[in-house]
Design a protein around this motif. Structure first.
Motif, PDB file in Angstrom:
ATOM      1  N   UNK A  16       0.838  -1.203   0.000  1.00  0.00           N
ATOM      2  CA  UNK A  16       0.000   0.000   0.000  1.00  0.00           C
ATOM      3  C   UNK A  16       0.869   1.248   0.000  1.00  0.00           C
ATOM      4  N   UNK A  17       0.261   2.364  -0.330  1.00  0.00           N
ATOM      5  CA  UNK A  17       0.942   3.654  -0.282  1.00  0.00           C
ATOM      6  C   UNK A  17       1.104   4.120   1.163  1.00  0.00           C
ATOM      7  N   UNK A  18       1.830   5.204   1.344  1.00  0.00           N
ATOM      8  CA  UNK A  18       2.135   5.676   2.698  1.00  0.00           C
ATOM      9  C   UNK A  18       0.898   6.135   3.463  1.00  0.00           C
ATOM     10  N   UNK A  19      -0.011   6.812   2.794  1.00  0.00           N
ATOM     11  CA  UNK A  19      -1.217   7.279   3.486  1.00  0.00           C
ATOM     12  C   UNK A  19      -2.129   6.122   3.863  1.00  0.00           C
ATOM     13  N   UNK A  20      -2.265   5.173   2.951  1.00  0.00           N
ATOM     14  CA  UNK A  20      -3.155   4.033   3.197  1.00  0.00           C
ATOM     15  C   UNK A  20      -2.638   3.154   4.326  1.00  0.00           C
ATOM     16  N   UNK A  21      -1.334   2.898   4.358  1.00  0.00           N
ATOM     17  CA  UNK A  21      -0.783   2.027   5.396  1.00  0.00           C
ATOM     18  C   UNK A  21      -0.853   2.716   6.766  1.00  0.00           C
ATOM     19  N   UNK A  22      -0.635   4.034   6.806  1.00  0.00           N
ATOM     20  CA  UNK A  22      -0.722   4.770   8.071  1.00  0.00           C
ATOM     21  C   UNK A  22      -2.153   4.766   8.595  1.00  0.00           C
ATOM     22  N   UNK A  23      -3.119   4.904   7.702  1.00  0.00           N
ATOM     23  CA  UNK A  23      -4.518   4.881   8.122  1.00  0.00           C
ATOM     24  C   UNK A  23      -4.934   3.489   8.573  1.00  0.00           C
ATOM     25  N   UNK A  24      -4.425   2.467   7.891  1.00  0.00           N
ATOM     26  CA  UNK A  24      -4.755   1.084   8.234  1.00  0.00           C
ATOM     27  C   UNK A  24      -4.275   0.727   9.636  1.00  0.00           C
ATOM     28  N   UNK A  25      -3.125   1.241  10.010  1.00  0.00           N
ATOM     29  CA  UNK A  25      -2.581   0.966  11.344  1.00  0.00           C
ATOM     30  C   UNK A  25      -3.201   1.891  12.387  1.00  0.00           C
ATOM     31  N   UNK A  26      -3.626   3.062  11.978  1.00  0.00           N
ATOM     32  CA  UNK A  26      -4.251   3.987  12.925  1.00  0.00           C
ATOM     33  C   UNK A  26      -3.302   5.050  13.425  1.00  0.00           C
ATOM     34  N   UNK A  27      -2.299   5.408  12.623  1.00  0.00           N
ATOM     35  CA  UNK A  27      -1.373   6.465  13.023  1.00  0.00           C
ATOM     36  C   UNK A  27      -1.446   7.667  12.079  1.00  0.00           C
ATOM     37  N   UNK A  28      -2.460   7.703  11.220  1.00  0.00           N
ATOM     38  CA  UNK A  28      -2.659   8.846  10.331  1.00  0.00           C
ATOM     39  C   UNK A  28      -3.546   9.868  11.025  1.00  0.00           C
ATOM     40  N   UNK A  29      -3.178  11.145  10.980  1.00  0.00           N
ATOM     41  CA  UNK A  29      -4.027  12.155  11.605  1.00  0.00           C
ATOM     42  C   UNK A  29      -5.326  12.336  10.819  1.00  0.00           C
ATOM     43  N   UNK A  30      -6.439  12.225  11.508  1.00  0.00           N
ATOM     44  CA  UNK A  30      -7.754  12.387  10.893  1.00  0.00           C
ATOM     45  C   UNK A  30      -8.461  13.567  11.553  1.00  0.00           C
ATOM     46  N   UNK A  31      -9.060  14.416  10.750  1.00  0.00           N
ATOM     47  CA  UNK A  31      -9.791  15.562  11.293  1.00  0.00           C
ATOM     48  C   UNK A  31     -11.107  15.109  11.898  1.00  0.00           C
ATOM     49  N   UNK A  32     -11.498  15.787  12.953  1.00  0.00           N
ATOM     50  CA  UNK A  32     -12.765  15.503  13.614  1.00  0.00           C
ATOM     51  C   UNK A  32     -13.703  16.671  13.316  1.00  0.00           C
ATOM     52  N   UNK A  33     -14.182  16.734  12.071  1.00  0.00           N
ATOM     53  CA  UNK A  33     -15.023  17.832  11.607  1.00  0.00           C
ATOM     54  C   UNK A  33     -16.452  17.357  11.408  1.00  0.00           C
ATOM     55  N   UNK A  34     -17.397  18.263  11.619  1.00  0.00           N
ATOM     56  CA  UNK A  34     -18.792  17.970  11.377  1.00  0.00           C
ATOM     57  C   UNK A  34     -19.506  19.287  11.091  1.00  0.00           C
ATOM     58  N   UNK A  35     -20.010  19.419   9.870  1.00  0.00           N
ATOM     59  CA  UNK A  35     -20.687  20.669   9.517  1.00  0.00           C
ATOM     60  C   UNK A  35     -19.743  21.838   9.580  1.00  0.00           C
ATOM     61  N   UNK A  36     -20.071  22.833  10.395  1.00  0.00           N
ATOM     62  CA  UNK A  36     -19.202  23.997  10.530  1.00  0.00           C
ATOM     63  C   UNK A  36     -18.189  23.823  11.656  1.00  0.00           C
ATOM     64  N   UNK A  37     -18.302  22.757  12.446  1.00  0.00           N
ATOM     65  CA  UNK A  37     -17.372  22.478  13.544  1.00  0.00           C
ATOM     66  C   UNK A  37     -16.055  21.972  12.985  1.00  0.00           C
ATOM     67  N   UNK A  38     -14.976  22.582  13.393  1.00  0.00           N
ATOM     68  CA  UNK A  38     -13.647  22.144  12.991  1.00  0.00           C
ATOM     69  C   UNK A  38     -12.909  21.700  14.240  1.00  0.00           C
TER      70      UNK A  38
END
Length: 115
Positions: A16-38
């Motif tokens: 896998x690519x670098x982003x996919x493997x990091x997300x698969x393991x759970x070490x990729x930063x993910x934003x916690x956004x919803x609607x207008x909330x950042x």
């Protein structure tokens, strides 16, 4: 322990690519956004067993591997919290291992010039 866990729990490593493997393991930063909330970026999800073993390997690597030690010290000097710096080092270690498997290379420490 890390090698055995990666072989057993992460057969996608090196495919896998670098982003996919990091997300698969759970070490990729993910934003916690919803609607207008950042919200703040957080790491979550992924394969827990791999993440736990990778954490312990990274703690050791930050002490003994010059590349990860310098990276960790640079993040801490920039004012990053200890846990964030260690998570970034986990991601960096995972990406190094992924690239090594993808390119069929072994670890080569930094070359030092003889003066």
């Amino acid at each position: 322990m890390l090698c055995a866990t990666l072989l057993a729990e992460l057969p996608e490593l090196g495919q896998l690519g670098r982003r996919a493997i990091a997300k698969l393991v759970g070490v990729a930063p993910l934003n916690h956004d919803s609607g207008t909330l950042r919200g703040r970026g957080m790491v979550w999800g992924g394969r827990r067993q791999v993440r736990m073993v990778l954490y312990m390997a990274t703690v050791s690597a930050v002490r003994h591997n010059p590349i990860l030690r310098d990276f960790h010290q640079r993040l801490r000097a920039a004012g990053k919290p200890p846990k964030l710096a260690l998570t970034a080092c986990m991601r960096k270690l995972l990406l190094i291992l992924n690239a090594m498997l993808k390119q069929h290379t072994s670890w080569r420490p930094l070359c030092t010039s003889a003066s």
